[in-house]
Design a protein around this motif. Structure first.
Motif, PDB file in Angstrom:
ATOM      1  N   ARG A 146       7.597  18.565  40.191  1.00 37.13           N
ATOM      2  CA  ARG A 146       7.004  17.151  39.619  1.00 37.13           C
ATOM      3  C   ARG A 146       5.932  16.983  40.321  1.00 37.13           C
ATOM      4  N   THR A 149       2.901  18.608  38.659  1.00 44.24           N
ATOM      5  CA  THR A 149       2.394  18.476  37.029  1.00 44.24           C
ATOM      6  C   THR A 149       1.862  17.116  36.919  1.00 44.24           C
ATOM      7  N   ARG A 150       0.776  17.014  35.831  1.00 47.13           N
ATOM      8  CA  ARG A 150      -0.006  16.014  35.714  1.00 47.13           C
ATOM      9  C   ARG A 150       0.556  15.333  34.231  1.00 47.13           C
ATOM     10  N   ASP A 151       0.661  13.905  34.633  1.00 49.94           N
ATOM     11  CA  ASP A 151       1.114  13.416  33.151  1.00 49.94           C
ATOM     12  C   ASP A 151       0.805  11.886  33.389  1.00 49.94           C
ATOM     13  N   SER A 153       2.620   9.307  34.066  1.00 51.61           N
ATOM     14  CA  SER A 153       3.177   8.673  35.042  1.00 51.61           C
ATOM     15  C   SER A 153       2.236   8.775  36.282  1.00 51.61           C
TER      16      SER A 153
END
Length: 165
Positions: A146, A149-151, A153
């Motif tokens: 997590r 990862t780039r998102d 949020s």
């Protein structure tokens, strides 16, 4: 010629062939990994307990580079699942940040936790340590993934109030 020479030669040749096959399959990078791997195969591998305890002390005082050095001394062949778990956890704790995570440290942590999972019986590793926020390698692996990862949020301003596990 003595009648035992041929059977002994055959046994020696088979053992040597097995060593070559194992070396090709395991691909150890250092002599310590090779000797540790061979010792682990016959059930004789043990970590250096004093170095592990030193590493644990450093880890609990948030001295993560020192902890990893001590853990590396304790498990030079990288064949102990619990030691590899603590190495991975040290990368997680050092790389975790309120604003952003250190991707390089998280990648190294992911490599270490994958080693721990591969070494654990049945691929399941549980470390009984009440000072840790995560007690299984699967939880740690998930947190590390997590963190890489780039998102959307990542842009959440409330992330600043998050806690490190």
């Amino acid at each position: 010629m003595h009648p035992m020479f041929r059977p002994l030669g055959l046994v020696f040749a088979c053992a040597y062939a097995a060593l070559i096959v194992w070396t090709y399959a395991a691909q150890p990078q250092t002599v310590a990994e090779m000797t540790g791997g061979l010792a682990a195969e016959v059930g004789a591998y043990r970590i250096h307990q004093q170095s592990f305890d030193d590493g644990l002390g450093f880890f609990r005082r948030d001295l993560f580079e020192e902890a990893r050095a001590a853990f590396a001394r304790a498990d030079p062949a990288q064949r102990d699942a619990r030691t590899q778990f603590y190495i991975a956890y040290s990368y997680y704790r050092q790389g975790w940040g309120r604003v952003y995570n250190d991707d390089a440290l998280f990648k190294q942590g992911l490599e270490a936790v994958d080693r721990a999972i591969a070494l654990a019986p049945g691929g399941r590793l549980v470390v009984e340590d009440e000072t840790l926020g995560m007690s299984t390698a699967d939880e740690l692996r998930g947190e590390l993934q997590r963190g890489l990862t780039r998102d959307a949020s990542d842009l959440n301003p409330l992330r600043v109030f998050g806690t490190r596990k």
